[in-house]
Scaffold this active site. Structure first.
Site, PDB file in Angstrom:
ATOM      1  N   ILE A  13       0.723  -1.149  -0.052  1.00 23.61           N
ATOM      2  CA  ILE A  13      -0.094  -0.010   0.151  1.00 23.61           C
ATOM      3  C   ILE A  13       0.835   1.190   0.139  1.00 23.61           C
ATOM      4  CG2 ILE A  13      -1.639   1.360   1.470  1.00 23.61           C
ATOM      5  CD1 ILE A  13      -2.699  -1.318   2.294  1.00 23.61           C
ATOM      6  N   TYR A 166      -2.252  -8.212  17.312  1.00 21.82           N
ATOM      7  CA  TYR A 166      -2.477  -7.388  15.931  1.00 21.82           C
ATOM      8  C   TYR A 166      -3.792  -6.565  15.868  1.00 21.82           C
ATOM      9  CZ  TYR A 166      -3.225  -6.135  11.037  1.00 21.82           C
ATOM     10  OH  TYR A 166      -3.324  -5.475   9.746  1.00 21.82           O
ATOM     11  N   LYS A 170      -4.429  -2.519  15.804  1.00 24.07           N
ATOM     12  CA  LYS A 170      -5.293  -1.491  14.932  1.00 24.07           C
ATOM     13  C   LYS A 170      -6.138  -0.993  15.502  1.00 24.07           C
ATOM     14  CE  LYS A 170      -2.988  -2.061  12.394  1.00 24.07           C
ATOM     15  NZ  LYS A 170      -2.278  -1.204  11.262  1.00 24.07           N
ATOM     16  N   THR A 201      -0.962  -7.975  -0.298  1.00 23.68           N
ATOM     17  CA  THR A 201       0.509  -7.370   0.239  1.00 23.68           C
ATOM     18  C   THR A 201       0.984  -8.547   0.758  1.00 23.68           C
ATOM     19  OG1 THR A 201       0.070  -6.693   2.395  1.00 23.68           O
ATOM     20  CG2 THR A 201      -0.583  -5.280   0.480  1.00 23.68           C
TER      21      THR A 201
END
Length: 280
Positions: A13, A166, A170, A201
């Site tokens: 990105i 994780y 976020k 990705t």
């Protein structure tokens, strides 16, 4: 000419955002972990836009000493060439881990890179952002929903689940953006989080174990190319006046977790300041 700094700018990105912004006439300063990939990213962008103003700098943002160093490099460059103004800081660098791993500062790596690095870099670049009435944009995830910050042990030292760690990182991204708006909204600075959705990705293939690597390799096949979410970053950089929302997906505001409150944002702000060794 407006200047934008992008972390994680040498792949995925971040590279597509850098390419898009450079093609739209922005000065682009990218940050990547590897020197060779920085040069490759520059060459790739310049091959498509020979007149682009782009430079990439190598820094391992997982380590706080590196955040301090690269922030100084960028501020000196902005002061020397672009009137000490930064239009936008895009905190995009991030990682996924499959086991508990720490930085040289002793911090869990997902928390360190996905949250603390952007928090610290924003603090270091705040004077140049304030001067430009700039914008801070973070790469978030829909996975921030359905999770709470583990306040007593935010780096899960006593019980580690990489997926929970994780998701929490976020949630921290959007709490940080909320905290920035609460503190600095009256100065003209605006902070946003972009939900890129599922994107093709390699984030889940870097320094992860066999199972995470395999699962991500299969899952990302259903994702969109990085150029798709890149349009939302461009939107948030170009819109005048700055949009009023907080959380965006495909250039539109999106609902976010009820955990995103001023109380939680302020609590995270204070914890993060302490972990980064920052004075008020």
């Amino acid at each position: 000419m407006k200047t934008v700094v992008i972390t994680g700018a040498t792949s995925g990105i971040g590279l597509e955002v850098a390419r898009l912004l450079a093609g739209q006439g922005f000065n682009v300063l990218g940050i990547g972990r590897d020197e060779a990939r920085c040069r490759q990213a520059e060459a790739s962008i310049l091959s498509e836009n020979p007149g682009a103003r782009v430079a990439c700098f190598a820094a391992d943002l997982m380590q706080q000493r590196e955040v301090v160093r690269i922030a100084s490099v960028i501020r000196n460059l902005l002061d020397a060439q672009w009137n000490g103004e930064l239009h936008a800081l895009i905190n995009n660098a991030g990682c996924v881990r499959s086991r508990y791993m720490t930085t040289e500062d002793g911090y869990e790596q997902q928390f360190a890179l996905n949250h603390l690095a952007g928090f610290m870099l924003t603090h270091m670049l705040l004077p140049v952002l304030l001067k430009a009435r700039g914008r801070v944009i973070l790469t978030g995830s829909n996975s921030h929903k359905g999770i709470r910050v583990h306040w007593k042990d935010p780096m899960f030292r006593r019980w580690y689940n990489p997926l929970i760690a994780y998701k929490q990182s976020k949630l921290c991204n959007i709490l940080f953006a909320k905290g920035l708006n609460d503190r600095y909204g009256n100065t003209g600075i605006r902070a946003y989080v972009v939900d890129p959705g599922l994107v093709k990705t390699d984030i889940g293939n870097k320094e992860t174990g066999f199972l995470v690597n395999l699962v991500w390799s299969l899952r990302k096949r259903h994702g969109v190319p990085p150029a798709v979410p890149a349009e939302t970053y461009l939107y948030l950089c170009r819109q005048e006046p700055a949009p009023e929302g907080l959380y965006y997906y495909l250039c539109k505001e999106k609902a976010y977790s009820r955990q995103v409150t001023s109380e939680n944002a302020n609590r995270l702000f204070e914890i993060s300041r302490r972990l980064c060794g920052l004075d008020e």
